[in-house]
Each structure stands twice: as structure tokens, then as C-alpha cells.
Write a protein that holds these residues in place. Structure first.
Motif, PDB file in Angstrom:
ATOM      1  N   GLN A  29      -0.721  -9.168   4.794  1.00 31.50           N
ATOM      2  CA  GLN A  29       0.274  -8.941   5.845  1.00 31.50           C
ATOM      3  C   GLN A  29       1.027  -7.619   5.683  1.00 31.50           C
ATOM      4  O   GLN A  29       1.597  -7.107   6.642  1.00 31.50           O
ATOM      5  N   LYS A  30       1.040  -7.052   4.485  1.00 31.82           N
ATOM      6  CA  LYS A  30       1.719  -5.770   4.264  1.00 31.82           C
ATOM      7  C   LYS A  30       0.905  -4.595   4.807  1.00 31.82           C
ATOM      8  O   LYS A  30       1.447  -3.499   4.966  1.00 31.82           O
ATOM      9  N   ARG A  31      -0.370  -4.816   5.075  1.00 30.22           N
ATOM     10  CA  ARG A  31      -1.241  -3.777   5.634  1.00 30.22           C
ATOM     11  C   ARG A  31      -1.108  -2.464   4.857  1.00 30.22           C
ATOM     12  O   ARG A  31      -0.858  -1.396   5.422  1.00 30.22           O
ATOM     13  N   LEU A  32      -1.308  -2.546   3.555  1.00 29.24           N
ATOM     14  CA  LEU A  32      -1.133  -1.393   2.682  1.00 29.24           C
ATOM     15  C   LEU A  32      -2.387  -0.527   2.676  1.00 29.24           C
ATOM     16  O   LEU A  32      -3.507  -1.028   2.666  1.00 29.24           O
ATOM     17  N   GLU A  33      -2.171   0.777   2.672  1.00 24.36           N
ATOM     18  CA  GLU A  33      -3.290   1.703   2.580  1.00 24.36           C
ATOM     19  C   GLU A  33      -3.962   1.578   1.214  1.00 24.36           C
ATOM     20  O   GLU A  33      -3.298   1.561   0.183  1.00 24.36           O
TER      21      GLU A  33
END
Length: 281
Positions: A29-33
């Protein structure tokens, strides 16, 4: 509803697939690169849990509990049952998060652990997830010989702990960070300490020695060169089970734009049960 804690396997402590799934969702859910979770992470969590639950004597890979017993909280009720799971989740999820998300993750862990069908003991609840994890990092650091003047930073303690645990398991370890964040120093410290009976401390004397097989990426690197590094490590491990052959690859970010060498790194880790540490900026 409450989260489930899986029935413990004899001698292996507690494992909660519900909490692992919650960790997966948190990171996703943090959609981290450059941070992605998959079924592989759940498998690695199980493998790390099995390692941390084990407590063999002498030079053996089955001695992960000895790392955790360096914590100042080792005598707390429930420590031996819960900490293998807590540290496996820490390596697979918490340590991959940037600092701005770690406090939230720790708060979620405190809540999830309290809500399981078999809640962790009140004494461990009072200490909290972050302090328990930090105590394990510090415990290993205190047993490790480091160069004079080395600062006891959070980064170097995390890197040392992760390197030792992942090399022993083995689980591939990718360390990403800019120059000056203790990547090379921490790996060098672990290599200098993991010398078997020639090690400086009793803890490391009881661990198998590590033998490093190095490879370096550049703009001219090829997938064939990468495969050769893994082949050499695998052949060495096949003929000598008393040491841990460890692939070490530096500057992975310098691989050619074709990405063939990077794909070779990932595919070799998939097909071989070999220890490995990869550095990238």
C-alpha cells in the motif's frame, strides 16, 4: 476479528501467516519505488523463522536462536517462542522500509501481535516491537569486533545483523543506499568476524567461516560473467560443507542498460541455494 497464530511446530516457536499477510499489504500500500513484495517474501519469512528458531551447538547453520539470545530481554517469558517470528518479519519487511514508514509499521506490529489468537505475553507487549528488535541488533553488534573508531549507528547494526542472518540461512540480501551509509564497512566487518574457530568472539567461533566469491558490476559486465561467479560459489559449496560460500556483488547499479547482468543475478539466486550479498546505490 483476531489474527490467527499458526499452531507451532515442535521446537519452532510461533508463526502467524495472518501477520505476514498484513505486512505484505502494508508494504504494498505504500507504493514504494524499488520495493515490491511477492510470494517469495512469505517463503523467505518462513525460512528465516526456521533459522532463528534453531539452536544447534558447534559450527552449524542451525544456530539462529543464539543470535537472538544476545538480547537483554532473552529471559522474558515468551521470548524464545515469539522472537524468531518477529525477527523474520523484521528482515523481510521492516528493514526494507524508509525511515518515515518504520514508526507506523512498528505501531501496526504492536497491534497485530496483541490481536493474534495467541497474543504475545504482557511483558513483551510492554517492551514493544521496536525495542525488542533493537536489542537483537545491539546484542550482535556487542559481540562483533569492529575497527577502532567505528560509530555504533543504527545503519551499521542493522547491516551486520542482516548480513549474518541472511548468509547463514541462506537468503539473498540486497543492500541499497548511497556511498557512505556503511554498506561496505558492515560487510567487511562480518567477513572479518566469520572466520570459524579463528574468530575473535565465542559467538562467531561457533559459526561456520564465510568464504567470499566476489563479482563487480560495470557498464561492460555480461550475464556470463555473473553466472561464472555463482558457478564458482556453488562448486565450492558442493565440495566443502564446512564453510559458507557467499557471492558478493558490488555496484549492481552499474550494470548495462540491457539489464541482462541484473536478470542473471536474480535468476541465479532463484535456481541456486547459495548465500549472497548484493550492493547497489
Amino acid at each position: 476479528g483476531s489474527l490467527s497464530a499458526d499452531p507451532p511446530v515442535a521446537g519452532s516457536g510461533i508463526f502467524s501467516t495472518d501477520i505476514v499477510a498484513a505486512c505484505q499489504d502494508f508494504v504494498r500500500q505504500k507504493r514504494l519505488e524499488r520495493v515490491h513484495v511477492s510470494l517469495r517474501d512469505m517463503i523467505r519469512a518462513r525460512r528465516l523463522h526456521a533459522f532463528f528458531s534453531s539452536n544447534a551447538e558447534g559450527p552449524s547453520r542451525a544456530c539462529g536462536m543464539r543470535l537472538l539470545q544476545l538480547s537483554e530481554y532473552r529471559d522474558m517469558p515468551g521470548f524464545a517462542a515469539w522472537m524468531p517470528f518477529i525477527m523474520s518479519v523484521t528482515l523481510c519487511y521492516y528493514m526494507r522500509l524508509p525511515s518515515k514508514h518504520r514508526e507506523e509499521f512498528a505501531m501496526c506490529m504492536d497491534r497485530w501481535l496483541k490481536e493474534t489468537s495467541k497474543p504475545w505475553p504482557e511483558g513483551l507487549q510492554a517492551i514493544g516491537y521496536q525495542k525488542l528488535v533493537s536489542s537483537c541488533f545491539l546484542g550482535l553488534f556487542n559481540e562483533t569486533k569492529v575497527p577502532v573508531g567505528t560509530a555504533r549507528t543504527r545503519a551499521i547494526m542493522e547491516n551486520i545483523f542482516a548480513t549474518v542472518a541472511c548468509v547463514m540461512t541462506p537468503v539473498p540480501l540486497l543492500v541499497v543506499g548511497p556511498a557512505g551509509c556503511s554498506k561496505t564497512l558492515s560487510f567487511t566487518i562480518v567477513a572479518d568476524n566469520m572466520r570459524g574457530t579463528d574468530s575473535f568472539s565465542a559467538l562467531f567461533q561457533g559459526l561456520p567461516p564465510m568464504r567470499m566469491i566476489s563479482g563487480f558490476c560495470s557498464e561492460w559486465s555480461s550475464s556470463a560473467e555473473i553466472r561464472t561467479v555463482f558457478e564458482n560459489a556453488s562448486n565450492g559449496q558442493l565440495h566443502n560443507q564446512n564453510v559458507i560460500y557467499t557471492v558478493f556483488i558490488d555496484d549492481a547499479q552499474l550494470a548495462p542498460d540491457s539489464e541482462a547482468p541484473l536478470n542473471a543475478i536474480f535468476s541465479e539466486f532463484e535456481r541456486r541455494n547459495i548465500a549472497g550479498v548484493v550492493f547497489s546505490n
